[in-house]
Design an enzyme around this catalytic site. Structure first.
Site, PDB file in Angstrom:
ATOM      1  N   ASP A 376       0.853  -1.182   0.000  1.00 44.05           N
ATOM      2  CA  ASP A 376       0.000   0.000   0.000  1.00 44.05           C
ATOM      3  C   ASP A 376       0.897   1.243   0.000  1.00 44.05           C
ATOM      4  O   ASP A 376       2.109   1.138   0.243  1.00 44.05           O
ATOM      5  CB  ASP A 376      -0.901  -0.033   1.236  1.00 44.05           C
ATOM      6  CG  ASP A 376      -1.846   1.149   1.293  1.00 44.05           C
ATOM      7  OD1 ASP A 376      -2.338   1.563   0.238  1.00 44.05           O
ATOM      8  OD2 ASP A 376      -2.076   1.659   2.400  1.00 44.05           O
ATOM      9  N   THR A 378      -0.325   4.868   1.205  1.00 44.25           N
ATOM     10  CA  THR A 378      -0.624   5.795   2.285  1.00 44.25           C
ATOM     11  C   THR A 378      -0.421   5.128   3.636  1.00 44.25           C
ATOM     12  O   THR A 378      -1.068   4.142   3.961  1.00 44.25           O
ATOM     13  CB  THR A 378      -2.074   6.294   2.171  1.00 44.25           C
ATOM     14  OG1 THR A 378      -2.288   6.805   0.859  1.00 44.25           O
ATOM     15  CG2 THR A 378      -2.343   7.365   3.198  1.00 44.25           C
ATOM     16  N   GLU A 487      -4.235  19.660   0.620  1.00 41.65           N
ATOM     17  CA  GLU A 487      -5.026  20.856   0.928  1.00 41.65           C
ATOM     18  C   GLU A 487      -4.582  21.418   2.277  1.00 41.65           C
ATOM     19  O   GLU A 487      -4.364  22.619   2.434  1.00 41.65           O
ATOM     20  CB  GLU A 487      -6.519  20.486   0.991  1.00 41.65           C
ATOM     21  CG  GLU A 487      -7.122  20.065  -0.329  1.00 41.65           C
ATOM     22  CD  GLU A 487      -7.740  21.228  -1.053  1.00 41.65           C
ATOM     23  OE1 GLU A 487      -7.159  22.327  -0.994  1.00 41.65           O
ATOM     24  OE2 GLU A 487      -8.791  21.047  -1.673  1.00 41.65           O
ATOM     25  N   LYS A 604      -8.918  23.830  -9.765  1.00 42.08           N
ATOM     26  CA  LYS A 604      -7.571  23.291  -9.585  1.00 42.08           C
ATOM     27  C   LYS A 604      -7.630  21.789  -9.784  1.00 42.08           C
ATOM     28  O   LYS A 604      -8.656  21.138  -9.550  1.00 42.08           O
ATOM     29  CB  LYS A 604      -7.020  23.627  -8.202  1.00 42.08           C
ATOM     30  CG  LYS A 604      -7.761  22.978  -7.051  1.00 42.08           C
ATOM     31  CD  LYS A 604      -7.169  23.403  -5.723  1.00 42.08           C
ATOM     32  CE  LYS A 604      -7.946  22.790  -4.574  1.00 42.08           C
ATOM     33  NZ  LYS A 604      -7.465  23.235  -3.260  1.00 42.08           N
ATOM     34  N   THR A 713      -2.672   1.131  -4.498  1.00 45.91           N
ATOM     35  CA  THR A 713      -3.166   2.189  -3.629  1.00 45.91           C
ATOM     36  C   THR A 713      -4.530   2.661  -4.093  1.00 45.91           C
ATOM     37  O   THR A 713      -4.866   2.569  -5.275  1.00 45.91           O
ATOM     38  CB  THR A 713      -2.187   3.383  -3.611  1.00 45.91           C
ATOM     39  OG1 THR A 713      -2.732   4.437  -2.833  1.00 45.91           O
ATOM     40  CG2 THR A 713      -1.910   3.889  -5.020  1.00 45.91           C
ATOM     41  N   GLY A 714      -5.304   3.150  -3.155  1.00 41.71           N
ATOM     42  CA  GLY A 714      -6.591   3.744  -3.492  1.00 41.71           C
ATOM     43  C   GLY A 714      -6.475   5.220  -3.822  1.00 41.71           C
ATOM     44  O   GLY A 714      -7.471   5.863  -4.137  1.00 41.71           O
ATOM     45  N   ASP A 715      -5.250   5.743  -3.788  1.00 45.16           N
ATOM     46  CA  ASP A 715      -5.034   7.166  -4.047  1.00 45.16           C
ATOM     47  C   ASP A 715      -5.067   7.462  -5.539  1.00 45.16           C
ATOM     48  O   ASP A 715      -5.137   6.557  -6.375  1.00 45.16           O
ATOM     49  CB  ASP A 715      -3.696   7.606  -3.450  1.00 45.16           C
ATOM     50  CG  ASP A 715      -3.780   9.013  -2.866  1.00 45.16           C
ATOM     51  OD1 ASP A 715      -4.583   9.797  -3.402  1.00 45.16           O
ATOM     52  OD2 ASP A 715      -3.059   9.310  -1.907  1.00 45.16           O
ATOM     53  N   LYS A 801      -7.351  -5.202  -5.137  1.00 44.81           N
ATOM     54  CA  LYS A 801      -6.054  -5.540  -4.564  1.00 44.81           C
ATOM     55  C   LYS A 801      -5.930  -7.043  -4.360  1.00 44.81           C
ATOM     56  O   LYS A 801      -4.902  -7.656  -4.700  1.00 44.81           O
ATOM     57  CB  LYS A 801      -5.857  -4.798  -3.237  1.00 44.81           C
ATOM     58  CG  LYS A 801      -5.712  -3.293  -3.361  1.00 44.81           C
ATOM     59  CD  LYS A 801      -5.436  -2.661  -1.996  1.00 44.81           C
ATOM     60  CE  LYS A 801      -5.231  -1.160  -2.111  1.00 44.81           C
ATOM     61  NZ  LYS A 801      -4.909  -0.546  -0.799  1.00 44.81           N
ATOM     62  N   ASP A 821      -1.461  -1.099   5.922  1.00 43.68           N
ATOM     63  CA  ASP A 821      -1.686  -0.615   7.281  1.00 43.68           C
ATOM     64  C   ASP A 821      -3.130  -0.261   7.561  1.00 43.68           C
ATOM     65  O   ASP A 821      -3.461   0.083   8.692  1.00 43.68           O
ATOM     66  CB  ASP A 821      -0.825   0.618   7.541  1.00 43.68           C
ATOM     67  CG  ASP A 821      -1.280   1.820   6.734  1.00 43.68           C
ATOM     68  OD1 ASP A 821      -1.290   2.934   7.269  1.00 43.68           O
ATOM     69  OD2 ASP A 821      -1.631   1.631   5.557  1.00 43.68           O
TER      70      ASP A 821
END
Length: 1083
Positions: A376, A378, A487, A604, A713-715, A801, A821
């Site tokens: 993973d 993050t 952010e 943005k 990753t889910g990002d 995954k 994690d």
């Protein structure tokens, strides 16, 4: 996120919960008005129940040939014609192994039961016609109105109806669902939020129409309808209106209506079933035992055939099978299981990887043969702590050390505006033609200050309670939260500049915890900017927010777009004591400002998305590349001016698209794309996602060890790519192929062909494209991906995954290790051959579900390179030596039977056969679990040593055959030597051969050991002393007076010397002329 054993109880739940899932209509507060049956909201992580525990555990043990053979062998001793010795010689070892297994499984089941019971018995409040009542989590039904307090777990998948927060929204912690530690903003249903009290939800006639249960945690389609109003009110529902089970309410108290329960929860559908993992090493040993069993059958048939199948030959075959049963040593399983316990103890006691926990002691050898590591991002590779690094305007860039310059530009702009009369604030021809640097900086910072969704949350600090903290707005109590960590990093950068006396304006986002100074009205919001100027000169821009839109997170990086109407008013409320902050106040949008008359649209997003949206420029691509090479997450900020008619047309089409139930995402995307074009580029921002300690050297070590690393990753794609570069998962000299988004088979085919032409190229692919490729071109995609030095899969669901892990196992046949994690990594961890959980900010669910738990990613290197390597090599040596020990005595039995006319008579009986594999040789043989070929420092320094293990050479058919030949040679030498040198009595043959056998085994252990440990010496001497001492009590089998003679001593010495000396010579010659790879490192 909790997990349910769907595979075991699926049928039972189907019986209780109806048939296949389908869309549903849920009436608020009326569970009885349901159009289908729903499963109970019960969490069950157990593999067995009371009735299936013992049969299930025994079946898992005896479904493998190794254990089944010993069971049949022990049962055969109940037949008098087949009995060759005491029953305890067969049943005690088998019973010991089974007892250890049953106790271990029982402890795990009890722990799971206690955890499940704690979750199922958690108490929640339910709104009913009689008022608020308490209800257990397991008794919650679809349609119930549930009240969830702050910091309380959401018990079921719900629609967010109301909140106690004054800003009309709440934050959600989703780290156990999607692995992201940043709080998510959730909005209630507007119709329900407007009601005076929560009890009024039961007085209205309303329902929610929701899609069928599915595994997508990032999207939702539904509608909320109130029928008793005139006309009926219908609102669209999306992901921002949902509260998924397993998430935690981070602010306020919320009321929701339950949509899904039990096995239909999003978290449950994304979790695979826990399975009992059997290591590859155990399977290989099981395969070798099958070969030994074949040899056992062949030897038995040969013995009977040499008797010409005379008499009751079938009974003789069975007796010979039992007589040579030592060919498959029953002590092998005992030694290997005890060895695994030792390996686990050594791992836990390693001071260089503190906090490491071994939760599955059955597969430590797996750590030594990992070919694919799936990790993973993050919280595993990164700390998930963003640091703002750069603001780039094309011709000039500002870092944290140059925020004073930014402050100077902003100050000059507003000082000039405060000194000019209002009538002259309209843009002049000069400012239109020539934009000064100050105005460019001002415009960029203003866009960043407005276009975000950061919200301050005031937490209790010491004795100060929550209400007091909100009243005083203390800096020490303030915590910033947003939908993305970068952010927050930009907000903290401005805040840091203020502490250095460079005040920059900012906004706290879509809400402010405090009583607004004006009445609450709708539909707009006011932004009051307060500046550190004298009260007489203080003047601030008023920005009424017409709309705030969060586009899908896979479309843009930060995905915040809204329309802002610009006008100017004198700031009020400046006496609050804050250096610079913003009130966001609901209120009707004012009329257009006469001086500007325009609506400004800020946007943005990620550079790859914004490159096709902004107007042509000559620096965007170059600077984005430069910042990406530095490992920064790049965000592009742009603006566009709209006429009132353009905005009204957009809003009408957008609302209409949001109300669609079918193809909502496609229709909304079409409306959005009509607005996203020809935007003016303002600036770039660069944010660094800090890596965990020593991630880069750890990944380099794994790469040098021959392990391919995949990041799942889910990002977002851009974030994952930046992290891969920053962590050196992708080396500087490697190209990156970003697999473009595909939606059908033909697009996937074209993209795969384009990817096939790339060589030595890292692959970056999104979850949606991955799903299409696996659907139509699974074999081709996996073949190409496995050839890549590194693979990055972004926007992956937990199910995807686990699917990737499973496909790697099936297509390559290699061992996989999954590291994560968060709760979203549990499926991947459980599906892999070896799961490693990292205890971090996202809780302990991954750690509890993993086979091994570590506290930092860098500990993985030592866990694999040192402990994995040692465990595998030690078990390989131990298993082959135990087999050698049994083959020696079986060879002696075969020689003895063949000499004495193929009689099925045992050579050694009673305690001799038991003592041989226990007190006489057990300790020296088992001491091999302490052996090691190189020091741990050398194993870490030269990870290439690990690569040698990937081919399975320590335990292969070649090494197995070598040990078989050694066993046959030594067994034959000892038996023929004893027969040649014995005198007149048979008991002398037993004494000479058995003593020579014991001494040979002790010398062979010494020959096998590569690094002596003091316990090995103790074990050798202790075993020899035990044998000498026991001779006094073995007069039934050995002539005590004979063994005290000189004749006995020289005969035993000669036989032992002949059986061992050639092997010592061969070992010396091999080390001299063909040394192993590690020998040069130890010299």
């Amino acid at each position: 996120m909790q997990q349910v054993g769907r595979g075991r109880c699926c049928e039972w739940l189907r019986c209780c919960g109806g048939g296949e899932p389908r869309p549903r209509t849920v009436w608020l507060g009326h569970p009885e008005k349901r159009d289908q049956r729903y499963p109970r909201n019960v969490i069950n992580n157990q593999k067995y129940n009371v009735f299936t525990f013992l049969p299930g555990v025994l079946f898992n043990q005896f479904k493998y040939f190794f254990n089944l053979y010993f069971l049949l062998l022990a049962c055969s001793q109940f037949v008098p014609e087949m009995r060759l010795g005491a029953l305890y010689t067969y049943w005690v070892p088998l019973g010991f192994v089974l007892a250890v297994t049953v106790i271990r499984e029982a402890v795990e089941e009890i722990r799971c039961y206690v955890r499940d019971r704690e979750v199922n018995c958690q108490i929640f409040s339910r709104l009913t016609a009689r008022g608020t009542v308490k209800v257990k989590s397991s008794n919650i039904q679809v349609g119930d109105l549930i009240i969830v307090e702050k910091n309380q777990r959401v018990p079921a998948d719900m629609i967010f109806l109301r909140t106690s927060e004054k800003n009309g929204s709440c934050f959600l912690r989703t780290d156990q669902l999607d692995g992201e530690t940043d709080w998510k903003l959730r909005l209630p249903v507007a119709c329900a939020q407007r009601l005076p009290t929560a009890a009024d939800l039961l007085q209205i006639r309303s329902y929610v129409y929701a899609e069928e249960p599915n595994i997508d945690i990032h999207n939702f389609v539904g509608t909320f309808t109130r029928e008793d109003s005139d006309p009926p009110i219908s609102e669209s529902l999306s992901i921002e209106n949902t509260l998924w089970a397993g998430t935690v309410i981070a602010s306020g108290t919320v009321v929701g209506v339950v949509l899904y329960t039990g096995r239909e929860l999003r978290s449950v559908m994304n979790t695979s079933n826990p399975r009992s993992k059997i290591g590859l090493f155990d399977l290989e040993v099981n395969c070798l035992t099958k070969i030994l069993f074949g040899a056992l059958v062949v030897v038995s048939l040969v013995m009977v055939a040499l008797q010409h199948f005379a008499g009751r030959w079938y009974l003789q075959i069975i007796r010979f099978l039992l007589l040579f049963s030592n060919i498959i040593p029953i002590s092998l399983r005992v030694n290997l299981d005890m060895g695994k316990i030792v390996y686990s103890w050594v791992i836990r006691r390693d001071s260089k990887i503190p906090g490491t926990v071994v939760r599955s002691s059955t597969i430590p050898e797996q750590l030594g043969r990992i070919s694919y590591l799936l990790t993973d991002k993050t919280g595993t590779l990164t700390q998930n702590e963003m640091v703002f690094k750069r603001l780039h305007l094309g011709t000039v860039a500002y870092g944290l050390d140059s925020m004073d310059e930014v402050q100077s530009h902003i100050f000059s702009i507003y000082t000039q505006q405060s000194q000019d009369p209002p009538a002259q604030k309209g843009p002049t021809l000069t400012t239109k033609v020539r934009r000064t640097m100050s105005s460019r900086v001002h415009e960029a910072v203003k866009a960043i200050a407005l276009c975000h969704n950061v919200t301050p949350v005031y937490e209790s600090n010491g004795a100060t309670d929550q209400a007091e903290a909100e009243k005083r707005y203390e800096d020490s109590c303030r915590v910033y939260q947003a939908s993305s960590p970068d952010e927050v990093s930009r907000r903290q950068a401005w805040r840091g500049a203020e502490r250095r006396r460079a005040p920059l304006f900012h906004t706290p986002g879509v809400g402010f915890p405090g009583e607004p100074p004006v009445s609450r009205r709708e539909p707009g919001f006011f932004f009051y900017f307060l500046w550190p100027l004298p009260p007489s000169e203080r003047r601030a821009p008023l920005h009424p927010l017409l709309a705030f839109y969060l586009w899908p997170s896979d479309k843009t990086s930060a995905s915040a777009e809204f329309v802002c109407h610009l006008s100017w008013e004198v700031g009020t409320g400046a006496e609050s004591g804050c250096s610079s902050w913003v009130f966001i106040l609901p209120g009707p949008p004012p009329p257009q400002d006469e001086s500007t008359g325009e609506i400004t649209f800020y946007m943005k997003g990620a550079d790859v998305v914004m490159a096709g949206i902004v107007q042509y420029n000559d620096w965007l691509e170059e600077e984005c590349g430069n910042m990406a090479r530095e490992g920064l997450r790049v965000l592009v900020v742009a603006k566009k001016s709209l006429a009132e008619e353009q905005y009204q047309d957009f809003e009408a089409r957008y609302v209409q698209a949001k109300l669609s139930v079918h193809d909502r995402s496609l229709k909304v995307a079409t409306v959005i794309e009509s607005l996203e074009m020809e935007m003016g580029l303002l600036c770039l921002t660069g944010v660094e996602d800090q890596l965990q300690a020593d991630v880069r050297p750890t990944l380099e070590t794994l790469r040098n060890a021959g392990i391919k690393v995949w990041m799942l990753t889910g990002d977002k794609l851009e974030t994952a790519t930046c992290t891969a570069k920053n962590a050196h998962l992708v080396t500087r000299n490697q190209d990156i192929h970003v697999f473009r988004l595909v939606t059908n088979r033909s697009e996937a085919h074209l993209e795969l062909n384009a990817f096939r032409r790339k060589h030595d190229c890292a692959l970056v692919i999104s979850g949606d494209s991955l799903e299409i490729c696996l659907k139509y071109y699974e074999y081709e995609f996996m073949e190409l991906a496995c050839q890549c030095p590194a693979v990055v899969c972004c926007r992956c669901t937990p199910t995807q995954k686990a699917q990737i892990v499973r496909l790697l196992q099936e297509r390559t046949g290699k061992l996989t290790c999954a590291v994560g994690d968060g709760g979203n990594d549990v499926s991947m961890i459980q599906e892999s051959d070896c799961g490693v959980g990292v205890e971090g900010k996202e809780g302990k669910q991954a750690s509890l579900a993993a086979d091994f738990s570590i506290t930092q990613f860098k500990h993985l290197g030592r866990l694999l390179m040192v402990h994995g390597r040692n465990s595998y090599k030690r078990s390989a040596a131990l298993s082959q030596f135990v087999i050698h020990r049994s083959l020696c005595i079986s060879t002696m039995q075969a020689v003895f039977s063949s000499v004495f006319y193929f009689a099925s008579v045992p050579l050694y009986q009673g305690f001799l056969i038991i003592g041989y594999s226990t007190i006489y040789t057990m300790f020296p043989v088992f001491s091999l679990v302490l052996d090691k070929d190189v020091k741990s420092e050398v194993a870490m320094l030269y990870p290439e040593l690990y690569k040698d293990l990937l081919k399975g050479r320590p335990l292969s058919y070649k090494t197995f055959l070598i040990w078989v030949l050694i066993s046959i040679y030594q067994g034959s030498t000892i038996m023929y030597g004893a027969l040649l040198l014995f005198e007149s009595e048979f008991v002398h043959i037993v004494a000479i051969s058995f003593t020579s056998l014991i001494l040979t085994e002790l010398l062979m252990v010494a020959l096998t050991i590569q690094t002596w440990h003091w316990l090995m010496t103790v074990a050798e001497l202790l075993s020899l002393a035990c044998y000498i001492a026991s001779l006094v009590f073995l007069h039934e089998f050995i002539d005590v007076y004979f063994i005290a003679t000189l004749s006995f001593l020289w005969k035993v010495s000669v036989i032992t010397l002949v059986s061992c000396l050639p092997l010592y010579v061969l070992k010396y010659l091999r080390r001299r002329f063909s040394p192993p790879s590690y020998s040069k490192l130890t010299s």
